[in-house]
Design a protein around this motif. Structure first.
Motif, PDB file in Angstrom:
ATOM      1  N   ALA A 163       0.523   7.199   5.289  1.00  0.00           N
ATOM      2  CA  ALA A 163       0.692   8.646   5.094  1.00  0.00           C
ATOM      3  C   ALA A 163       0.749   9.369   6.435  1.00  0.00           C
ATOM      4  O   ALA A 163       1.538  10.302   6.611  1.00  0.00           O
ATOM      5  N   ASN A 164      -0.058   8.935   7.394  1.00  0.00           N
ATOM      6  CA  ASN A 164      -0.017   9.544   8.730  1.00  0.00           C
ATOM      7  C   ASN A 164       1.338   9.313   9.395  1.00  0.00           C
ATOM      8  O   ASN A 164       1.905  10.222  10.006  1.00  0.00           O
ATOM      9  N   LYS A 165       1.869   8.093   9.252  1.00  0.00           N
ATOM     10  CA  LYS A 165       3.184   7.791   9.825  1.00  0.00           C
ATOM     11  C   LYS A 165       4.260   8.636   9.168  1.00  0.00           C
ATOM     12  O   LYS A 165       5.171   9.127   9.837  1.00  0.00           O
ATOM     13  N   ALA A 166       4.159   8.833   7.858  1.00  0.00           N
ATOM     14  CA  ALA A 166       5.130   9.664   7.149  1.00  0.00           C
ATOM     15  C   ALA A 166       5.029  11.125   7.600  1.00  0.00           C
ATOM     16  O   ALA A 166       6.050  11.811   7.745  1.00  0.00           O
ATOM     17  N   LEU A 167       3.804  11.603   7.843  1.00  0.00           N
ATOM     18  CA  LEU A 167       3.609  12.965   8.341  1.00  0.00           C
ATOM     19  C   LEU A 167       4.240  13.130   9.714  1.00  0.00           C
ATOM     20  O   LEU A 167       4.953  14.108   9.970  1.00  0.00           O
ATOM     21  N   VAL A 168       4.009  12.177  10.607  1.00  0.00           N
ATOM     22  CA  VAL A 168       4.596  12.234  11.949  1.00  0.00           C
ATOM     23  C   VAL A 168       6.122  12.215  11.859  1.00  0.00           C
ATOM     24  O   VAL A 168       6.800  12.979  12.541  1.00  0.00           O
ATOM     25  N   ALA A 169       6.671  11.368  10.991  1.00  0.00           N
ATOM     26  CA  ALA A 169       8.127  11.295  10.821  1.00  0.00           C
ATOM     27  C   ALA A 169       8.685  12.615  10.290  1.00  0.00           C
ATOM     28  O   ALA A 169       9.721  13.101  10.777  1.00  0.00           O
ATOM     29  N   LYS A 198       0.004  23.229   5.464  1.00  0.00           N
ATOM     30  CA  LYS A 198      -0.071  22.321   4.318  1.00  0.00           C
ATOM     31  C   LYS A 198       1.159  21.428   4.323  1.00  0.00           C
ATOM     32  O   LYS A 198       2.281  21.907   4.444  1.00  0.00           O
ATOM     33  N   ALA A 199       0.928  20.126   4.214  1.00  0.00           N
ATOM     34  CA  ALA A 199       2.020  19.154   4.208  1.00  0.00           C
ATOM     35  C   ALA A 199       1.789  18.174   3.073  1.00  0.00           C
ATOM     36  O   ALA A 199       0.649  17.900   2.699  1.00  0.00           O
ATOM     37  N   ARG A 200       2.901  17.668   2.526  1.00  0.00           N
ATOM     38  CA  ARG A 200       2.814  16.631   1.502  1.00  0.00           C
ATOM     39  C   ARG A 200       3.830  15.554   1.834  1.00  0.00           C
ATOM     40  O   ARG A 200       4.890  15.841   2.369  1.00  0.00           O
ATOM     41  N   VAL A 201       3.440  14.318   1.543  1.00  0.00           N
ATOM     42  CA  VAL A 201       4.333  13.174   1.741  1.00  0.00           C
ATOM     43  C   VAL A 201       4.287  12.310   0.489  1.00  0.00           C
ATOM     44  O   VAL A 201       3.317  12.347  -0.270  1.00  0.00           O
ATOM     45  N   THR A 202       5.345  11.534   0.274  1.00  0.00           N
ATOM     46  CA  THR A 202       5.424  10.694  -0.926  1.00  0.00           C
ATOM     47  C   THR A 202       4.670   9.384  -0.774  1.00  0.00           C
ATOM     48  O   THR A 202       4.391   8.728  -1.769  1.00  0.00           O
ATOM     49  N   THR A 203       4.333   9.007   0.439  1.00  0.00           N
ATOM     50  CA  THR A 203       3.693   7.702   0.666  1.00  0.00           C
ATOM     51  C   THR A 203       2.212   7.723   0.297  1.00  0.00           C
ATOM     52  O   THR A 203       1.604   8.779   0.184  1.00  0.00           O
ATOM     53  N   VAL A 204       1.661   6.533   0.151  1.00  0.00           N
ATOM     54  CA  VAL A 204       0.261   6.376  -0.227  1.00  0.00           C
ATOM     55  C   VAL A 204      -0.641   6.388   1.010  1.00  0.00           C
ATOM     56  O   VAL A 204      -0.210   6.040   2.100  1.00  0.00           O
ATOM     57  N   PRO A 205      -1.899   6.797   0.823  1.00  0.00           N
ATOM     58  CA  PRO A 205      -2.818   6.876   1.958  1.00  0.00           C
ATOM     59  C   PRO A 205      -3.513   5.557   2.260  1.00  0.00           C
ATOM     60  O   PRO A 205      -4.722   5.426   2.134  1.00  0.00           O
ATOM     61  N   GLU A 206      -2.742   4.536   2.622  1.00  0.00           N
ATOM     62  CA  GLU A 206      -3.353   3.255   2.959  1.00  0.00           C
ATOM     63  C   GLU A 206      -2.754   2.721   4.252  1.00  0.00           C
ATOM     64  O   GLU A 206      -1.562   2.828   4.491  1.00  0.00           O
ATOM     65  N   LYS A 207      -3.618   2.191   5.088  1.00  0.00           N
ATOM     66  CA  LYS A 207      -3.221   1.568   6.356  1.00  0.00           C
ATOM     67  C   LYS A 207      -2.376   2.495   7.228  1.00  0.00           C
ATOM     68  O   LYS A 207      -1.464   2.047   7.915  1.00  0.00           O
ATOM     69  N   GLY A 208      -2.664   3.795   7.192  1.00  0.00           N
ATOM     70  CA  GLY A 208      -1.976   4.743   8.062  1.00  0.00           C
ATOM     71  C   GLY A 208      -0.565   5.127   7.640  1.00  0.00           C
ATOM     72  O   GLY A 208       0.136   5.818   8.368  1.00  0.00           O
TER      73      GLY A 208
END
Length: 104
Positions: free
Chosen positions: A53-59, A41-51
């Protein structure tokens, strides 16, 4: 504990359940879904638009595991909460690092 990792010979596949707009960037352990499959389970502060959230997860994963961002790719679930990430490197080493993060 069921592991969210599947080992390849030169990589690891990691199942993740991502929560965007999660209030903080963090990992919240391992959860087993109704299908019996485990995911980190992971959480990020960014919004899920235009990738974003995925970039924040990778970071977040890159920083936590101390590996380059280029070693991590989203192989499935680009627009879904459930994702499979491919992480290049020694699979046993990566698995032990991920399990340490999941149990912290």
């Amino acid at each position: 504990m069921t592991s969210p990792c599947r080992l390849g010979h030169d990589h690891l596949l990691l199942a993740v359940r991502l929560t965007p707009n999660g209030g903080r960037d963090a990992f919240d352990g391992v959860e087993v879904g109704a299908d019996g499959l485990a995911h980190l389970k992971a959480r990020v502060t960014t919004v899920p638009e235009k990738g974003k959230a995925n970039k924040a997860l990778v970071a977040l994963l890159s920083k936590t595991l101390r590996i380059p961002k280029t070693a991590i790719t989203v192989v499935s679930g680009e627009t879904a909460r459930q994702k499979i990430l491919r992480i290049e490197g020694d699979p046993e080493d990566l698995k032990s690092r991920i399990e340490a993060v999941a149990s912290a």
